[in-house]
Write a protein that holds these residues in place. Structure first.
Motif, PDB file in Angstrom:
ATOM      1  N   LEU A 177       0.833  -1.205   0.000  1.00 35.04           N
ATOM      2  CA  LEU A 177       0.000   0.000   0.000  1.00 35.04           C
ATOM      3  C   LEU A 177       0.866   1.252   0.000  1.00 35.04           C
ATOM      4  N   VAL A 178       1.874   1.291   0.878  1.00 39.93           N
ATOM      5  CA  VAL A 178       2.726   2.473   0.977  1.00 39.93           C
ATOM      6  C   VAL A 178       3.498   2.673  -0.326  1.00 39.93           C
ATOM      7  N   GLU A 179       3.944   1.598  -0.940  1.00 44.57           N
ATOM      8  CA  GLU A 179       4.626   1.720  -2.227  1.00 44.57           C
ATOM      9  C   GLU A 179       3.696   2.297  -3.297  1.00 44.57           C
ATOM     10  N   ASP A 180       2.445   1.850  -3.307  1.00 40.20           N
ATOM     11  CA  ASP A 180       1.466   2.440  -4.228  1.00 40.20           C
ATOM     12  C   ASP A 180       1.295   3.935  -3.950  1.00 40.20           C
ATOM     13  N   LEU A 181       1.190   4.274  -2.659  1.00 45.95           N
ATOM     14  CA  LEU A 181       0.975   5.677  -2.284  1.00 45.95           C
ATOM     15  C   LEU A 181       2.172   6.539  -2.649  1.00 45.95           C
TER      16      LEU A 181
END
Length: 770
Positions: free
Chosen positions: A412-416
């Motif tokens: 998720l953080v990588e997507d963000l």
């Protein structure tokens, strides 16, 4: 499908008369890891959750009708969207100037029109629908009813006797086979007859395929002006042993079977936040076909092996009593009376169960409700609130030896970091990436709701703490290589956007808020709230260390160190409290008992404040907690437990835990009552139990730092500490009797207990015995 599901009578359910359904008295040994009840669920917060990370169901356990409320973690409203307000960047300098001049309400009004996203809200997580099994009408001849959730095997069960026949129903969600499995059996041949059907509040069609399959094809809803693009399929295959089977009017009819297994697959067309080209029909068909060649026993064995590989890593014994022979809902009502330490241990393991069930490799992270939601528009859209709630969901992961369950959060953080780069550039003219206080399946990162709640640019920075903890708990070089670019990008944003406060010269965030808490100037908008400074000190410190370990970006590291040195410090106010804002406004705040305790991030989960290193700041944090009060919403109560544990006051932490594990904050199925249900309270409360027993940072392990008097004797095995250690502790009469610390990687650590400290250097695999 092959059949191998002979009926086994529930030995834990014994006959006793009361009301329509008769309670069971479960053997204490068998039920120490069971939630059990003497009646079906009458409402959603009494039903029992199962999940495999991506798929979830709430099992009601009725006699006349079984209902499985179904979820799939990528079934959300809306579709890919970019909500950045195009006027934001042009208004930014004016807003900063207004805030520095103390014209906070004017800044608030400008933020509201120029910076808040379009749309102002994000997308909702949505229910897939319900699988219902309708049986013949029950009468008074129903006895020995028992409904349970076995945390040891991650299986929900229902058993009862009707007209002399022993019936049993078992339900689990398999991660290796990506299906949910329902098995019905009886000790008399031909005793099982029912009608199976699907329904949903979503826009959907329902049909049968052949004589044995139900198909629901649905569509995610439009939301806040964003067109729904999610297509989903629910596929159910009904597999009887003997008896007859036929399809009629969109239902499957089973008559006089010896046993029946149902396979449930759900999928959507979601592949990634910017890709919805999946084929849910093909996915569900393949999953059913793959599972269909296995017997029920084989499916269950594969499920148990996969689940227990995670769950069995940690055991917790806080003492025993006779309370396990009382139904779980009754135990929750009576917990504050004392003498039920096993319920506290069950609560902890239930938290680990919920995280395993809602966050696995390849799934979405656990959202506000994990994966369980019966609504098309649930409270707060059941999304990811990253000013505390999403982070709290993962407080239990590393210490609870569930590091693999953090993988969806890292993804998720990588997507963000991708979507947030656009937000940083278009809103702030900055490098790097930013996330405000919420996100959703589509990884939206602009500020939402309004200035009071949304104008907080530090959500991504806080999420980075979990990436760093994944490294600290594993000491895995591959993890470090993976997370460093994300950490660096988060830092770049703040290097470009931090502002020099004209009064002090300190570097501060502007605009920002102390999450969701207003100050005496009639808004929440401000510059340099204490929480922001604490989070950025952690972010910069961790990124500097990562850069040093990797031997890269020396100049960047120097810039970070300089910025860190100029961040506004923690300050103690006139009442002895830790100031929430740069100004000493705390004692004039509109809500003195506010649920958020954002300025105490530095005490937990952050690293700014500790009783050992910064006693004056710890005393100020204590004063702030006393001002705020002990009772709050479910998640806020859980945070207070952790904070008091880090103030080394186990008895105070336990007193708050008693409130958390009461009917005011815990539903009968042990879900957290915010109210309404939010899973963060469960996972944060479970984390609080471990924080009483074990704490750690990058250089230290603290054994039994806040052991409450309520647990004078016990043991914990398999919990984890930073530095990549597994820890076992035993205690008696409130004193530690032994501890074993095993190094999963080489390293040196200071181990502390009861005023004594020992520095130990480990080789990989070595165990130190205290």
């Amino acid at each position: 499908m092959k059949h191998n599901s002979p009926f086994t009578k529930c030995l834990s359910c014994l006959f006793a008369a009361a009301y329509f359904f008769l309670p069971c008295f479960c053997d204490a040994k068998e039920s120490s890891l069971e939630l059990w009840y003497s009646q079906p669920a009458a409402q959603w917060t009494e039903a029992l959750p199962i999940g495999n990370g991506s798929l979830g169901a709430m099992v009601f356990g009725g006699v006349e009708e079984e209902c499985l409320q179904l979820n799939e973690d990528t079934l959300w409203g809306g579709g890919p969207y970019h909500p950045v307000n195009p006027q934001a960047k042009a208004a930014l300098n004016t807003i900063r100037k207004l805030i520095f001049e103390g014209r906070y309400k004017e800044a608030d009004e400008l933020i509201n029109t120029q910076m808040i996203a379009n749309p102002r809200s994000q997308m909702p997580y949505q229910t897939a629908g319900n699988l219902r099994l309708k049986f013949s009408k029950a009468d008074d001849d129903v006895s020995e009813y028992c409904r349970s959730l076995d945390l040891n095997t991650a299986r929900a069960s229902v058993s009862y006797v009707k007209e002399g026949v022993n019936y049993k129903r078992e339900v689990f969600a398999s991660n290796p086979d990506q299906v949910m499995v329902v098995n019905l059996s009886a000790d008399h041949p031909g005793a099982i007859s029912f009608v199976a059907g699907l329904d949903t509040p979503m826009n959907a069609s329902i049909e049968t395929e052949g004589e044995d399959s139900l198909i629901l094809r649905g569509h995610g809803g439009d939301a806040n002006g964003i067109k729904g693009v999610i297509d989903y399929t629910v596929r159910v295959k009904v597999i009887p042993a003997k008896g007859t089977l036929h399809a009629e009017n969109g239902c499957i009819y089973v008559d006089q079977a010896d046993s029946v297994t149902l396979l449930v697959a759900i999928a959507t067309n979601y592949k990634r936040y910017n890709d919805v080209t999946g084929d849910p029909d093909a996915i569900t068909r393949q999953r059913i076909q793959t599972a269909d060649v296995k017997t029920y026993a084989e499916l269950f064995e594969r499920h148990v092996q996969d689940y227990q590989h995670l769950f069995h890593r940690v055991s917790l014994d806080l003492g025993t009593s006779e309370s396990t022979q009382i139904p779980t809902d009754v135990r929750i009502k009576e917990f504050s009376k004392g003498n039920d330490p096993q319920l506290a241990a069950l609560y902890y393991q239930f938290g680990r169960y919920l995280l395993i069930s809602s966050s696995r490799k390849g799934s979405q992270p656990a959202n506000l409700q994990g994966i369980w939601n019966n609504s098309v528009n649930p409270p707060w859209q059941s999304k990811y609130t990253v000013n505390i709630n999403t982070e709290m969901n993962y407080w239990i992961a590393e210490s609870g030896n569930l590091g693999e369950c953090v993988e969806p959060l890292i993804s998720l953080v990588e997507d963000l970091s991708e979507t947030g780069a656009g937000t940083a550039r278009e809103m702030y003219g900055a490098r790097g990436w930013v996330v405000h206080h919420n996100t959703d399946l589509w990884r939206a990162s602009a500020p939402i709701d309004g200035p009071f709640w949304g104008m907080w640019p530090t959500g991504g920075a806080w999420l980075c703490l979990h990436l760093w903890d994944r490294y600290l708990f594993s000491k895995d070089q591959d993890v470090l290589l993976r997370i460093y670019p994300t950490l660096k990008g988060a830092c770049e944003f703040f290097l470009d956007t931090l502002q020099a406060d004209p009064k002090t010269g300190w570097l501060v965030t502007n605009p920002s808020i102390s999450p969701e808490n207003g100050h005496l100037m009639g808004t929440s908008v401000c510059a340099g709230p204490t929480m922001d400074m604490q989070i950025l000190r952690d972010l910069f410190t961790n990124t500097i260390e990562a850069s040093e370990l990797l031997g890269v970006d020396e100049d960047f590291r120097t810039a970070l160190a300089s910025a860190k040195a100029h961040l506004a410090p923690n300050r103690i106010g006139h009442a002895g409290q830790l100031q929430e804002w740069m100004e000493d406004w705390d004692m004039q705040a509109p809500e003195m008992n506010h649920r958020h305790v954002s300025h105490l991030y530095g005490l937990f989960p952050g690293n700014d404040i500790s009783a050992a290193r910064t006693p004056d700041l710890a005393a100020a944090a204590r004063k702030s907690l006393e001002i705020r009060g002990d009772k709050a919403t479910g998640w806020a109560t859980a945070w207070r437990i952790c904070l008091w544990a880090h103030l080394l006051d186990g008895n105070h932490a336990y007193q708050i835990f008693e409130f958390l594990l009461s009917p005011e904050r815990t539903y009968p199925n042990m879900f957290d009552a915010h109210p309404p249900f939010q899973i963060d309270g469960n996972l944060g409360g479970a984390a609080g139990i471990v924080e009483m027993l074990l704490q750690s940072d990058s250089d230290n392990i603290y054994l039994l730092p806040a052991l409450p008097n309520a647990w004078p004797e016990g043991s914990v095995e398999g919990v984890c500490a930073r530095g990549s250690f597994e820890v076992n502790i035993c205690w008696k009469d409130g004193k530690m009797t032994s501890a074993d610390i095993t190094a999963l990687q080489e390293g040196t650590v200071d181990i502390h207990y009861g005023g004594t400290s020992r520095t130990v250097t480990f080789k990989k695999g070595e165990c130190y015995h205290w």
